[in-house]
Design an enzyme around this catalytic site. Structure first.
Site, PDB file in Angstrom:
ATOM      1  N   TYR A   1       3.955   9.609   0.226  1.00  0.00           N
ATOM      2  CA  TYR A   1       3.459   8.923   1.563  1.00  0.00           C
ATOM      3  C   TYR A   1       4.709   8.895   2.455  1.00  0.00           C
ATOM      4  O   TYR A   1       5.895   9.161   2.011  1.00  0.00           O
ATOM      5  CB  TYR A   1       3.400   7.474   1.275  1.00  0.00           C
ATOM      6  CG  TYR A   1       1.929   7.081   0.736  1.00  0.00           C
ATOM      7  CD1 TYR A   1       0.970   6.706   1.602  1.00  0.00           C
ATOM      8  CD2 TYR A   1       1.625   7.122  -0.778  1.00  0.00           C
ATOM      9  CE1 TYR A   1      -0.444   6.449   1.046  1.00  0.00           C
ATOM     10  CE2 TYR A   1       0.482   6.786  -1.168  1.00  0.00           C
ATOM     11  CZ  TYR A   1      -0.411   6.130  -0.308  1.00  0.00           C
ATOM     12  OH  TYR A   1      -1.741   6.165  -0.610  1.00  0.00           O
TER      13      TYR A   1
ATOM     14  N   ASP B   1      -5.536   1.368   2.146  1.00  0.00           N
ATOM     15  CA  ASP B   1      -5.796   0.013   2.849  1.00  0.00           C
ATOM     16  C   ASP B   1      -6.274   0.097   4.292  1.00  0.00           C
ATOM     17  O   ASP B   1      -6.067   1.490   4.964  1.00  0.00           O
ATOM     18  CB  ASP B   1      -4.680  -0.851   2.740  1.00  0.00           C
ATOM     19  CG  ASP B   1      -4.455  -1.425   1.409  1.00  0.00           C
ATOM     20  OD1 ASP B   1      -5.186  -1.242   0.476  1.00  0.00           O
ATOM     21  OD2 ASP B   1      -3.182  -1.669   1.116  1.00  0.00           O
TER      22      ASP B   1
END
Length: 367
Positions: A213, A54
């Site tokens: 992540y 994003d």
């Protein structure tokens, strides 16, 4: 055609995410434009990425692939006097081809299978557009040293060191040249670290086993380090590490994470969360490591947001697990800021399992 694997990283601060969007600056758009320019393509090639990020999210190690015509790589032989052509490290499984052997065999090795490169050309000639237009060992160059000679233009005579300089590059050299030229064309907040010939069956998205992540948070009373403000989120309340980890354990495994995802039409929200663990580093920074086979839209940031609410005492330890069981988006879950999130690693299976993994990933999962 040949499939190239790109290993890259970027600072997502000034990008509107990974995916190409009209009128917006995106990571995909920047790289596709750069590839089209360097390889002199009619239009930007289409990249496939391991995981779209994003707006504001960073990547230390992202992976993408692109399919291009073998002949396009001959563009990297040109302008060598200006750009140089020193070979870098190996370009990946199956990509090493001796200089001249591509032309002699008319093929490039791509992770085992032979990718046809057009008609067989004499040793020493450039494979691709215009290949085979000169005698062996005598490449045709324009009088300005850039590109092939135009019709009716005198062919520059080359011999000795000059002839060696103009011989076509092998695959490793071409890809090392591509990495250097991308560094010269791309803006400084995105970098392609390596380009290699993809192994047979490789798909950057569907062949991946997992994505890892990291989310970085500072709860220092005086605020976070200003030099790391683009990658670390400051939380203005002290955080209880043990409480966050206790809550995280209730989320591990394969579940429907609809409560932590933005639903997309036709897409499943079933994921296998393999790891979710917080550590406090020596400098006081809290770092969450989040690993899953795949993630749905905003999933990591929603999970982090729920755990931060537990860590600062606003929610009980059992709350994130209760939200998960509800399988619907909970208004109490606040998505954590984008800039604390960074894609650290994409893992792939051994070469012989790439195609099988890609086929399995394409199937829509159910519980």
């Amino acid at each position: 055609m040949v499939r190239l694997r790109l290993d890259l990283g970027y600072d997502g601060t000034d990008f509107s995410g990974w995916a190409r969007q009209p009128g917006r600056r995106t990571v995909q758009g920047e790289i596709e434009q750069a590839l089209g320019r360097i390889l002199r393509l009619a239009g930007p090639p289409a990249l496939t990425v391991a995981g779209r990020t994003d707006a504001g999210v960073h990547a230390r190690h992202q992976v993408a692939h692109v399919d291009v015509a073998v002949g396009c790589l001959s563009e990297l032989d040109r302008n060598r006097r200006r750009g140089g052509a020193a070979a870098g490290p190996g370009a990946g499984a199956g990509s090493v081809v001796e200089a001249g052997s591509v032309a002699e065999a008319g093929a490039v090795v791509a992770g085992g299978p032979v990718v046809q490169a057009g008609p067989v050309a004499p040793a020493g000639s450039v494979v691709g557009e215009g290949a085979g237009s000169a005698d062996a060992g005598t490449p045709v160059v324009a009088s300005d040293g850039v590109g092939p000679a135009a019709d009716g233009e005198a062919v520059a005579a080359v011999d000795g060191d000059a002839a060696a300089e103009e011989l076509p590059l092998d695959v490793d050299e071409r890809l090392a040249t591509l990495v250097r030229r991308l560094a010269g064309v791309l803006p400084p907040d995105v970098r392609v670290h390596r380009v290699s010939v993809a192994s047979e069956g490789f798909d950057a998205r569907f062949s991946a086993l997992s994505r890892r992540y990291a989310y970085r948070v500072s709860d220092a009373p005086g605020g976070g380090d200003p030099l790391r403000r683009r990658e670390v989120v400051w939380h203005n309340r002290p955080l209880d590490l043990d409480a966050m980890n206790a809550a995280a354990e209730r989320l591990l495994g394969e579940h429907d994470f609809a409560a932590f995802c933005k639903k997309r039409e036709g897409a499943t929200t079933i994921r296998e969360l393999q790891r979710l663990r917080w550590v406090r580093q020596d400098d006081g920074l809290l770092v969450a490591t989040v690993v899953a086979d795949a993630f749905c839209h905003s999933m990591v940031r929603a999970l982090v947001g729920a755990l931060l609410a537990v860590g600062d005492g606003r929610r009980p330890v059992a709350w994130p697990g209760q939200v998960l069981a509800g399988a619907v988006r909970d208004s109490g879950v606040h998505v954590a800021p984008a800039h604390g999130l960074c894609l650290e690693e994409v893992r792939y299976p051994p070469v012989e399992e790439l195609a099988v993994r890609a086929a399995a990933t394409r199937r829509v999962r159910t519980l």
